[in-house]
Design an enzyme around this catalytic site. Structure first.
Site, mmCIF file in Angstrom:
data_model
loop_
_atom_site.group_PDB
_atom_site.id
_atom_site.type_symbol
_atom_site.label_atom_id
_atom_site.label_comp_id
_atom_site.label_asym_id
_atom_site.label_seq_id
_atom_site.Cartn_x
_atom_site.Cartn_y
_atom_site.Cartn_z
ATOM 1 N N LYS A 161 -2.494 8.651 0.636
ATOM 2 C CA LYS A 161 -2.594 7.241 1.448
ATOM 3 C C LYS A 161 -3.165 7.169 2.749
ATOM 4 C CE LYS A 161 1.337 4.886 -1.056
ATOM 5 N NZ LYS A 161 2.818 4.384 -0.825
ATOM 6 N N GLU A 203 2.377 11.518 -1.072
ATOM 7 C CA GLU A 203 3.677 11.303 -1.604
ATOM 8 C C GLU A 203 3.718 11.736 -2.854
ATOM 9 O OE1 GLU A 203 4.154 7.072 -1.559
ATOM 10 O OE2 GLU A 203 5.170 7.193 0.458
ATOM 11 N N LYS A 204 5.036 11.909 -3.567
ATOM 12 C CA LYS A 204 5.245 12.055 -4.964
ATOM 13 C C LYS A 204 4.767 10.764 -5.786
ATOM 14 C CE LYS A 204 7.230 13.912 -8.763
ATOM 15 N NZ LYS A 204 6.355 14.988 -9.294
ATOM 16 N N HIS A 211 8.076 -2.355 -7.778
ATOM 17 C CA HIS A 211 7.798 -2.570 -6.419
ATOM 18 C C HIS A 211 8.798 -3.839 -6.050
ATOM 19 C CE1 HIS A 211 5.295 -3.463 -2.791
ATOM 20 N NE2 HIS A 211 6.173 -4.450 -2.853
ATOM 21 N N GLU A 278 9.563 -2.416 2.068
ATOM 22 C CA GLU A 278 8.936 -2.214 0.432
ATOM 23 C C GLU A 278 9.554 -0.908 -0.004
ATOM 24 O OE1 GLU A 278 4.836 -4.553 0.397
ATOM 25 O OE2 GLU A 278 4.709 -2.306 0.569
ATOM 26 N N GLU A 292 7.026 1.545 2.468
ATOM 27 C CA GLU A 292 6.587 1.133 3.730
ATOM 28 C C GLU A 292 6.997 -0.289 4.454
ATOM 29 O OE1 GLU A 292 2.703 -0.176 4.210
ATOM 30 O OE2 GLU A 292 2.511 -1.047 2.073
ATOM 31 N N ASN A 294 5.913 -3.730 6.309
ATOM 32 C CA ASN A 294 5.146 -4.808 6.833
ATOM 33 C C ASN A 294 5.856 -5.609 8.035
ATOM 34 O OD1 ASN A 294 3.202 -3.970 4.979
ATOM 35 N ND2 ASN A 294 3.937 -4.880 3.411
ATOM 36 N N ARG A 296 5.101 -8.160 9.644
ATOM 37 C CA ARG A 296 4.509 -9.374 9.564
ATOM 38 C C ARG A 296 4.897 -10.268 8.308
ATOM 39 N NH1 ARG A 296 1.651 -8.903 5.063
ATOM 40 N NH2 ARG A 296 0.729 -6.648 4.647
ATOM 41 N N VAL A 299 2.024 -12.369 2.261
ATOM 42 C CA VAL A 299 1.261 -13.423 1.329
ATOM 43 C C VAL A 299 2.432 -14.236 0.675
ATOM 44 C CG1 VAL A 299 -0.464 -13.978 -0.435
ATOM 45 C CG2 VAL A 299 -0.940 -12.107 1.457
#
Ligand code: ADP
Length: 451
Positions: A161, A203-204, A211, A278, A292, A294, A296, A299
């Site tokens: 990533k 990452e694995k 998600h 997340e 991760e 975010n 901000r 959407v």
């Protein structure tokens, strides 16, 4: 709010520029919409109190150009900047420039963005706060050899990533050692082209997870609200297509643990404003791993707004300008279920090729529990330079099935003539047995598209 209202510069475009404009109006704050040449006729500009051109169509010459945005604020007398999502919204340097110029950046501090926005660093920060993270490289992998070593440790399949990535770009799934060198080169090249930074981490790769992300709202003084979770597992090429809240597969005790982990994460950095932690959740083991943060607005924030009855953009502005929130966690109760569908200017019959062009006719659906966030209007020309999001249709109801049926009716009504959209595709997806049962994971949509 303060006696002489702060003027807010909206440094974004499309539906989110309109969303922020509306929140400013609801709070009685004057605003200025900053726009590129290509967005001169956009709905946000048409409806704005004031608007200012910041450059040509290329985002690198407008929405990503920090000095122009700062100059636009100075010229128009704006003292706060709302970055929306994407573009400069997670750029710690931009947040710092705003602060150095005496402007309020509507978002967390540059330091919090730095610590949580850099994906590799964020995992380390989380681990320190005691949050489970996806096994992988500690920090970045600078070359093929260090990627190979990290992959050997966690075992294949792995995923490479981009450290500065987003929107599913700069990511490569690697099933075995033989494919690693080539995947490394392609991912690094894509990351460099997309984000100006070729750095990667590894990452694995978890098979068939969900998600699940937690919405955070923090006052910057240690007060943190957890506004439940969203399930965003229905994805195409790692990009979200449908989101819903709550997650149908999350047992209450796992939800509690996830909320605690998300709160611990932001508390460790004195976070202010909205943010999303997340996670990937494995239904088979009931384990979840931080992926991760975010730093901000997302959407998909409307599903949380409908379930929790909170205007998250107004809350962002309140934290940035007043430094306080009017709610306590125990006063807030989630209500019912909400589903969001993203409608893009893409043609599903041509492998989702982008379809910019002129909208000949637009009809937005309505009725109880339906909200549409969109910048479309009859005659609007969708420019080819930006992402293809045209509208978000959000349905709310007392339970998941009521929300789903309201969404189906709304998607039947939703009409755009002149360009292809993904509305009909989304309708079929909401009628699929997997969606009806709420039984899906991050590969489900790709599997459906392959069949
Ligand atoms: P971006 O920031 O580009 O959106 P994310 O890190 O949020 O990227 O990942 C996007 C999606 O990619 C996830 O929702 C998930 O479907 C998939 N993904 C990312 N990391 C993993 C992983 N380690 N294992 C399995 N799937 C993953």
């Amino acid at each position: 709010m303060s006696e002489s209202p702060v003027k807010v510069l909206i440094a974004n475009r499309g539906e989110v520029a309109l969303r922020v404009l509306r929140a400013c109006r609801a709070l009685g704050l004057p605003s200025v919409v900053a726009f590129s040449e290509a967005d001169r006729n956009s709905l946000a500009v048409r409806l704005a109190d004031e608007a200012i051109c910041i450059g040509s169509a290329a985002a690198s010459d407008s929405y990503l150009k920090a000095d122009r945005i700062i100059a636009a604020a100075e010229l128009t007398g704006a003292t706060a900047i709302h970055p929306g999502y994407g573009f400069l919204s997670e750029n710690p340097h931009f947040a710092e420039i705003c602060r150095d110029c005496g402007l309020v950046f509507v978002g967390p501090s540059p330091k919090a963005i730095q610590l949580l926005g850099d994906k590799a660093a964020a995992k380390a920060t989380m681990q320190k706060a005691g949050v489970p993270v996806i096994p992988g490289s500690s920090g970045g992998v600078n070359d093929v050899a260090s990627a190979e070593e990290a992959a050997r440790k966690v075992g294949y399949p792995v995923i490479l990533k981009a450290v500065s990535g987003g929107g599913g770009k700069g990511m490569r799934l690697v099933t075995d050692a033989a494919h690693l060198p080539e995947a490394f080169q392609t991912a690094a090249a894509e990351a460099k082209a997309g984000f100006g930074d070729p750095s990667l981490y590894l990452e694995k790769y978890l098979v068939a997870p969900r998600h699940v992300e937690v919405q955070i709202l923090a006052d910057g003084k240690g007060g943190v609200l957890c506004l439940g979770e969203r399930d965003c597992s229905l994805q195409r090429h790692h990009q979200k297509v449908v989101e819903e809240s709550p997650c149908a597969a999350l047992p209450p005790e796992v939800r509690k643990k996830m909320m605690r982990a998300a709160a611990a994460a932001v508390q460790s950095v004195g976070y202010a404003g909205v943010g999303t932690a997340e996670f990937l959740f494995e239904p088979s083991t009931q384990n979840f791993y931080f992926m991760e943060m975010n730093t901000r607005l997302q959407v998909e924030h409307p599903v949380t707004e409908l379930v929790w009855g909170i205007d998250l953009v107004a809350a962002q502005l309140q934290v940035a300008l007043v430094g306080a929130l009017p709610w306590k966690q125990e006063e807030l109760q989630p209500r019912g279920h909400a589903i969001e569908v993203r409608i893009n200017a893409e043609d599903p019959t041509r492998d989702f090729a982008p379809c910019p062009g002129q909208v000949q006719f637009y009809h937005a659906p309505g009725g109880p529990g339906i909200r549409v966030d969109s910048h479309l209007y009859d005659g609007y020309v969708v420019p080819p330079y930006y992402d293809s999001l045209l509208a978000k249709v959000i349905a709310h109801g007392e339970n998941r099935e009521v929300a789903r049926r309201r969404m189906l009716t709304a998607l039947e009504e939703f009409t755009v003539e002149g360009i292809a959209t993904t509305a009909e595709f989304a309708r079929a997806l909401l009628e699929s047995p997997s969606f009806v049962k709420g039984d899906y994971h991050t590969d489900t949509l790709q599997e459906m598209l392959r069949d």
